[in-house]
Design a protein around this motif. Structure first.
Motif, PDB file in Angstrom:
ATOM      1  N   GLU A   1      43.558  69.099  43.505  1.00 11.62           N
ATOM      2  CA  GLU A   1      44.690  69.943  43.150  1.00 11.62           C
ATOM      3  C   GLU A   1      44.234  71.386  42.969  1.00 11.62           C
ATOM      4  N   PRO A   2      45.096  72.339  43.345  1.00  6.25           N
ATOM      5  CA  PRO A   2      44.743  73.746  43.086  1.00  6.25           C
ATOM      6  C   PRO A   2      44.551  73.987  41.591  1.00  6.25           C
ATOM      7  N   LEU A   3      43.610  74.833  41.271  1.00  7.50           N
ATOM      8  CA  LEU A   3      43.369  75.165  39.862  1.00  7.50           C
ATOM      9  C   LEU A   3      44.528  75.973  39.300  1.00  7.50           C
ATOM     10  N   PRO A   4      44.879  75.771  38.037  1.00  2.40           N
ATOM     11  CA  PRO A   4      45.959  76.570  37.442  1.00  2.40           C
ATOM     12  C   PRO A   4      45.546  78.037  37.341  1.00  2.40           C
ATOM     13  N   GLU A   5      46.533  78.892  37.281  1.00  2.84           N
ATOM     14  CA  GLU A   5      46.266  80.330  37.186  1.00  2.84           C
ATOM     15  C   GLU A   5      45.715  80.664  35.807  1.00  2.84           C
ATOM     16  N   LEU A   6      44.699  81.504  35.790  1.00  5.83           N
ATOM     17  CA  LEU A   6      44.089  81.905  34.536  1.00  5.83           C
ATOM     18  C   LEU A   6      44.890  83.019  33.859  1.00  5.83           C
ATOM     19  N   PRO A   7      44.982  82.988  32.523  1.00  4.63           N
ATOM     20  CA  PRO A   7      45.623  84.111  31.824  1.00  4.63           C
ATOM     21  C   PRO A   7      44.731  85.340  31.878  1.00  4.63           C
ATOM     22  N   ASP A   8      45.355  86.502  31.704  1.00  2.00           N
ATOM     23  CA  ASP A   8      44.593  87.748  31.648  1.00  2.00           C
ATOM     24  C   ASP A   8      44.003  87.882  30.257  1.00  2.00           C
ATOM     25  N   HIS A   9      42.702  87.644  30.167  1.00  2.00           N
ATOM     26  CA  HIS A   9      42.021  87.653  28.880  1.00  2.00           C
ATOM     27  C   HIS A   9      40.631  88.232  29.090  1.00  2.00           C
ATOM     28  N   PRO A  10      40.149  89.100  28.187  1.00  2.00           N
ATOM     29  CA  PRO A  10      38.839  89.731  28.387  1.00  2.00           C
ATOM     30  C   PRO A  10      37.706  88.729  28.611  1.00  2.00           C
ATOM     31  N   LEU A  11      37.747  87.578  27.949  1.00  2.00           N
ATOM     32  CA  LEU A  11      36.680  86.603  28.108  1.00  2.00           C
ATOM     33  C   LEU A  11      36.659  85.977  29.494  1.00  2.00           C
ATOM     34  N   LEU A  12      37.785  86.040  30.217  1.00  2.00           N
ATOM     35  CA  LEU A  12      37.908  85.325  31.492  1.00  2.00           C
ATOM     36  C   LEU A  12      37.789  86.244  32.697  1.00  2.00           C
ATOM     37  N   ARG A  13      37.696  87.526  32.465  1.00  2.00           N
ATOM     38  CA  ARG A  13      37.589  88.442  33.600  1.00  2.00           C
ATOM     39  C   ARG A  13      36.215  88.323  34.252  1.00  2.00           C
ATOM     40  N   GLY A  14      36.223  88.220  35.558  1.00  2.00           N
ATOM     41  CA  GLY A  14      34.976  88.025  36.285  1.00  2.00           C
ATOM     42  C   GLY A  14      34.381  86.648  36.080  1.00  2.00           C
ATOM     43  N   LEU A  15      35.235  85.663  35.794  1.00  2.00           N
ATOM     44  CA  LEU A  15      34.745  84.328  35.477  1.00  2.00           C
ATOM     45  C   LEU A  15      33.947  83.721  36.627  1.00  2.00           C
ATOM     46  N   GLU A  16      34.410  83.910  37.862  1.00  2.00           N
ATOM     47  CA  GLU A  16      33.757  83.268  39.002  1.00  2.00           C
ATOM     48  C   GLU A  16      32.388  83.872  39.301  1.00  2.00           C
ATOM     49  N   LYS A  17      32.086  85.025  38.716  1.00  2.00           N
ATOM     50  CA  LYS A  17      30.797  85.664  38.956  1.00  2.00           C
ATOM     51  C   LYS A  17      29.779  85.375  37.840  1.00  2.00           C
ATOM     52  N   LYS A  18      30.191  84.645  36.836  1.00  2.82           N
ATOM     53  CA  LYS A  18      29.301  84.392  35.708  1.00  2.82           C
ATOM     54  C   LYS A  18      28.228  83.375  36.083  1.00  2.82           C
ATOM     55  N   SER A  19      27.067  83.533  35.470  1.00  2.00           N
ATOM     56  CA  SER A  19      25.963  82.602  35.686  1.00  2.00           C
ATOM     57  C   SER A  19      26.212  81.311  34.923  1.00  2.00           C
ATOM     58  N   LEU A  20      25.374  80.313  35.173  1.00  2.00           N
ATOM     59  CA  LEU A  20      25.509  79.043  34.475  1.00  2.00           C
ATOM     60  C   LEU A  20      25.353  79.239  32.969  1.00  2.00           C
ATOM     61  N   LYS A  21      24.372  80.055  32.569  1.00  2.00           N
ATOM     62  CA  LYS A  21      24.169  80.310  31.153  1.00  2.00           C
ATOM     63  C   LYS A  21      25.390  80.983  30.541  1.00  2.00           C
ATOM     64  N   GLU A  22      25.956  81.955  31.238  1.00  2.00           N
ATOM     65  CA  GLU A  22      27.147  82.645  30.726  1.00  2.00           C
ATOM     66  C   GLU A  22      28.328  81.687  30.627  1.00  2.00           C
TER      67      GLU A  22
END
Length: 784
Positions: free
Chosen positions: A137-158
């Motif tokens: 299933e397609p992933l749900p849309e993420l809310p606009d939140h500072p913690l989630l910006r650039g989520l797909e670019k975060k490392s495993l540790k992040e």
């Protein structure tokens, strides 16, 4: 610690930050959607004042711009953040709403897919499509939140850190710090050093103050991972390390040092947030540990004398890199476990002597400590009379720690050794303030004086209140050694930050003419150069101190807002206190400013000018009363009523009383008080009437009148229009058997607007109430 039941009321803040009847809400067209959005489930909904729980980082360096997050409650619609003092400007960047349950579930789906993708990348396997959960299933849309910006670019540790931050089972949800405001803080190069106060402004009002420091040192914010074995880059000293402790967290900072340096490490944790309502012992109890590069422990501190914030002196044994660790001793933590850790060859005063001097003239004191450029300074006592003062010194090495000292109007004397036996007691003449020290373990200081039969003598020790570690005991005896009175711990309610009141106070009446002795000792059998004290020997001196709550007020232009003034009575003072404005812009006035004899607190009303202001203004109040043959003036210290560890209340001083005057109310028709003859006579068990001017037709149906801060037994019985239709009478009733004849107080009538929310948030039978200020205070007296 004793539990103190201070009068809680409208506008006073403590944690949990719930205000039962908020007041001074500016009703503008743009505010209505906000009010509707805040309607809660139930028959009545309340609009709550904004609450500030913490700010992180809790400081910034002169000449820099920092981005901080301010956590709290009811911060929606934030329009400004105000800072006390000069040289600091702010800009609101963003309001961050906490994620709801559905959003947390959606974020969890993203994290599972992304973390699996990172594991596959590390294992050399094909990456999974990040746009699908389990490729179904397609992933749900993420809310606009500072913690989630650039989520797909975060490392495993992040991603792991984010998952722990959002879903850590050790973190207990806390509504008082769930919301966040991102603020840009611009500190001018010449901004004065020291602690400031930040207040958040929303359409609902002005928040309580939150502490923020302007420093002259480089600022370093923690970067995860920063555990003891993490490869954090070493920094040069001096520096201020900033961080937040989460559950089970330890923060470590690596620094470079040289042999021969005299490093001071001073933590600020409780100094930033004095009391936490839902944590034991009621604050973040920080500990410090220093390690060498191989992880060997070299130094440790969990406090500084009786101060919970630890301070330690560290002399590096060799040139190289070292690590300082800060944590909670039982590994508690959450967002408001904020700290600042200053490290460097910084000036730190460990003691002064004497611990004060005579009021009205400068006096010299000797200094001891670490990295001090001088060995003595001149202190200025001011003209406010006796009391406790505080100061810090700006030296080339930096700003020193703050030092307390006491001033008094009595003659001053110094202890003269030897005086450790009754036969060697130092002779003094009353009244006098003696400056002394318990120089060694087991030391007892003796003083003798001549007195007459019937004389009342007060022996008071001031030590802990001015930073001395002395846990004193004072004892008064006659010439035969018979003890007439003694005391160990005496609680001073004017010291809102003290939790262990270790100073002593005793009053004795002398049975006959003759010689008497006074002994001062440490109950823990400790002693040393730092165990100083001031011993006051005199007759009773009736006096008082004044406190007010809250320290932040918002009032619509041309209207009034309630405030509560507490009088702390000393040594038998029971007289009336007249409270008035001591420094305020034109247009402000105070009604109900008389505190009757014997009363501990009274509600008053502050009236605002007809024009709104661009930001908060600092206002000062003072009180006057006759003490003995003299009329004395005392400042009214603004305070916040703070809860500690679920049970204890403390009036914690603020730097200033901040009053924000907003645009005038437009939804409220004119309601004016017809001044009655004062005091208004109210029969015990009977009724009295107050007349109000309104528009023709009386009060609108959505306007309610309620008594603010009324004593038990006093209530509004009836509100009725007069024959002209342009006035109403308010009938006040005293319940039989409650208030007795002679009781004097202020009658404060609050205006409440009742509104029915409309739109999707509205429910049948639901209403919200907005307190729209108060009418001028009316002095009343209960009569037979």
């Amino acid at each position: 610690m004793k539990r103190r039941e201070w009068g809680m009321g409208n506008g006073e803040r403590r944690r949990p930050a719930v205000v039962r009847q908020p007041y001074a809400v500016a009703l503008r067209g743009a505010l209505l959607p906000v009010l509707v959005a805040l309607v809660a489930t139930g028959a009545w909904a309340q609009v709550r004042l904004p609450y500030g729980g913490y700010v992180y980082p809790a400081g910034a360096r002169q000449g820099t711009t920092a981005q901080v997050e301010l956590g709290g409650q009811n911060l929606q619609g934030v329009s400004a953040v105000h800072v006390s003092g000069e040289g600091v400007q702010t800009k609101v960047v963003e309001y961050v709403r906490p994620l709801n349950k559905k959003q947390l579930r959606d974020v969890g789906e993203h994290l599972r897919v992304l973390m699996r993708q990172r594991w596959n990348e590390l294992a050399g396997r094909p990456a999974q499509n990040p746009q699908k959960a389990d490729n179904k299933e397609p992933l749900p849309e993420l809310p606009d939140h500072p913690l989630l910006r650039g989520l797909e670019k975060k490392s495993l540790k992040e991603l792991e850190d984010l998952r722990l931050k959002l879903y850590d089972p050790k973190v207990q949800p806390n509504a008082q710090i769930a919301e966040t405001v991102i603020v840009q803080v611009i500190v001018a190069a010449g901004a004065p050093l020291g602690m400031r106060e930040l207040r958040v402004q929303t359409p609902m009002g002005l928040s309580n103050p939150v502490r923020f420091e302007v420093s002259g040192l480089p600022e370093v914010a923690e970067q995860e991972p920063n555990a003891l074995d993490s490869p954090a880059q070493a920094v040069d000293l001096p520096a201020v390390f900033n961080g937040q402790i989460r559950p089970g967290d330890t923060d470590c900072f690596r620094f470079r040092a040289r042999k021969g340096q005299k490093l001071v490490m001073a933590a600020q944790a409780r100094a930033l947030i004095p009391y936490l309502a839902d944590a034991v012992p009621g604050w973040f109890q920080a500990t410090l540990t220093v390690y060498d590069a191989q992880g060997k422990e070299l130094a440790f501190a969990d406090d500084y004398r009786f101060n919970p914030d630890p301070v330690l002196r560290f002399d590096p044994p060799a040139d190289g890199e070292y690590v300082v660790e800060i944590r909670d001793p039982i590994y508690r933590g959450r967002e408001d476990f904020v700290y600042r850790l200053s490290v460097g060859e910084l000036p730190f005063v460990t003691r002064i002597y004497p611990l004060g001097g005579k009021a009205g003239a400068p006096f010299n004191v000797a200094l001891w400590g670490w990295n001090l450029p001088v060995s003595s300074v001149t202190l200025v006592s001011g003209t406010e009379g006796e009391g406790i003062r505080e100061t810090a010194w700006a030296w080339p090495q930096g700003l020193s720690n703050r030092v307390q000292y006491a001033v008094d109007t009595l003659p001053e004397a110094l202890e003269v050794e030897p005086n450790d036996e009754a036969t060697k007691a130092q002779k003094v003449t009353l009244p006098v303030t003696i400056n002394g020290r318990v120089m060694k373990a087991g030391d007892v200081d003796f003083y003798r004086f001549e007195g007459n039969a019937g004389d009342e003598v007060v022996a008071e020790v001031i030590a802990r209140r001015v930073g001395s570690p002395l846990d004193s005991l004072v004892r008064v005896s006659d010439a035969a050694g018979q003890v007439l009175g003694f005391n160990d711990d005496y609680e001073d309610p004017s010291c809102g930050l003290m939790t262990h009141h270790a100073d002593s106070y005793v009053t004795v009446r002398l049975p006959r003419k003759g010689t008497y002795t006074v002994q001062v000792l440490d109950t823990q059998q400790h002693g040393g150069d730092e165990y100083g004290y001031r011993l006051r020997l005199s007759g009773r001196r009736p006096d008082f101190a004044l406190r007010m709550t809250p320290s932040s007020l918002q009032v619509p232009a041309g209207r009034l807002v309630p405030l509560c003034v507490h009088v702390l009575r000393k040594e038998g003072f029971e007289g009336e206190v007249e409270v008035g404005l001591a420094g305020a812009p034109a247009g402000f006035s105070l009604t109900g400013g008389r505190i009757p004899p014997g009363r501990d607190n009274v509600w008053m009303a502050l009236a605002a000018p007809a024009q709104a202001a661009g930001g908060p203004v600092a206002i000062r109040l003072e009180g006057k009363a006759k003490c003995g043959d003299a009329v004395v003036t005392r400042p009214v210290v603004p305070t916040e009523d703070m809860m500690q560890a679920f049970a204890y209340q403390h009036l914690v001083p603020s730097q200033e009383l901040a009053v924000l005057v907003t645009q005038p109310l437009r939804m409220l028709p004119p309601v004016e008080l017809v001044p009655p003859a004062e005091p208004l006579k109210v029969p015990a068990g009977g009724v009295a009437q107050v007349e109000l001017k309104t528009l023709r037709g009386g009060l609108p149906p959505n306007v309610r009148l309620e008594l603010k801060g009324a004593p038990e037994g006093l209530s509004i019985k009836d509100i009725a229009p007069t024959a002209t239709g342009a006035t109403v009478t308010v009938t006040v009733e005293v319940k039989p058997g409650t208030l007795k004849p002679g009781y004097v107080d202020n009658l404060l009538i609050a205006i409440i607007l009742e509104m029915e929310p409309r739109g999707p948030q509205g429910r049948a039978g639901q209403k919200w109430r907005v307190a729209a200020g108060v009418l001028p205070a009316v002095r009343f007296e209960i009569v037979k």
